[in-house]
Design an enzyme around this catalytic site. Structure first.
Site, short mmCIF file in Angstrom:
data_model
loop_
_atom_site.label_atom_id
_atom_site.label_comp_id
_atom_site.label_asym_id
_atom_site.label_seq_id
_atom_site.Cartn_x
_atom_site.Cartn_y
_atom_site.Cartn_z
CG ASP A 135 -7.07 -3.73 -2.70
OD1 ASP A 135 -7.94 -2.75 -2.01
OD2 ASP A 135 -5.91 -3.59 -2.85
CB SER B 46 -0.92 -0.04 1.13
OG SER B 46 -2.12 0.66 0.99
CG HIS C 118 -5.75 -2.81 0.95
ND1 HIS C 118 -5.45 -2.14 -0.29
CD2 HIS C 118 -4.94 -2.00 1.73
CE1 HIS C 118 -4.46 -1.23 -0.13
NE2 HIS C 118 -4.14 -1.10 1.28
#
Length: 247
Positions: free
Chosen positions: A193, A67, A221
């Site tokens: 996600d 991320s 995610h």
């Protein structure tokens, strides 16, 4: 191998993945500046974060970023190609916020709401973000539990780091930089996600010079929490290749 966590997270989130990887690699999990015992850097930018982490890492390493950590990893790879041999990017995107030519992201309105709300009620925002990260995952209950445990049973991130990190997520657009990243890259993306759509990972893979893309079925995610052994196996297969000479 160096692991970098994401926004509003903690190094502990990688406990299961690190344990699986340590069977074959020397693993170092680094806290982003302002998280855990790490001091926030100034200015709080991707470039300064990358340089700070580079000083704490081995002279040569592969970097796994998740991320926001993936954006830091890409910036690091571009700035220090002789140090970073390979990149593995999990739930990664070059741009977290929608643009007129980039639909694979959250809307500017949502980003403004998060930025405003975290100043008023940080704890509620973090709990909301945990729920968003586990949304759509086949192991959603377990993933959410591990995300909450990593975040709320450890020293909280510095407020300034959270707010500055959100500003990075809102404003950063790395697309123009991607062609400068020459290292081999593996893009791992959860099928469901809800934070960074799978299409963002596919577009990122296509834009990088030497990248391969792998979609993880049933994951959200945080696919490394859904199935750490499967993600570790994919990383092992990729990282065990002979590193290309870069820089």
């Amino acid at each position: 191998m160096v692991l970098l966590h994401g926004w509003a997270s903690h190094t502990q989130v990688f406990r299961g993945l690190a344990r699986a990887l340590e069977k074959r690699f020397r693993v170092q999990v680094l806290a982003l500046p302002g998280y855990g015992d790490s001091v926030a850097c100034m200015p709080y930018t991707l470039e300064r974060m990358a340089d700070t982490l580079a000083n704490s890492a081995p002279r040569q390493c592969s970097v796994v970023g998740w991320s926001l950590g993936a954006q830091v990893a890409m910036t690091w790879a571009q700035r220090a190609p002789k140090q970073v041999h390979r990149l593995a990017l999990i739930a990664a995107t070059p741009c977290f916020t929608q643009r007129t030519d980039w639909p694979h992201a959250v809307t500017p309105v949502v980003m403004r709401q998060f930025t405003s709300a975290i100043k008023r009620d940080c704890s509620s925002v973090l709990r909301r973000f945990v729920a968003l990260q586990s949304l759509g995952d086949a192991q959603a209950v377990r993933v959410a539990h591990q995300l909450r445990k990593a975040l709320f049973t450890n020293p909280p991130p510095a407020q300034d780091a959270l707010e500055s990190g959100l500003e990075i997520l809102r404003a950063a657009d790395l697309r123009a930089m991607l062609q400068l990243i020459q290292q081999p890259a593996l893009i791992l993306h959860g099928e469901h996600d809800a934070v960074t759509p799978c299409a963002a990972g596919e577009a990122l893979s296509a834009a990088l010079c030497h990248a391969r893309f792998h979609k993880i079925a049933g994951a959200g995610h945080a696919p490394f929490l859904s199935d750490p052994n499967a993600v570790a196996a994919l990383l092992h297969e990729f990282l065990n290749d002979q590193p290309a000479t870069v820089g």
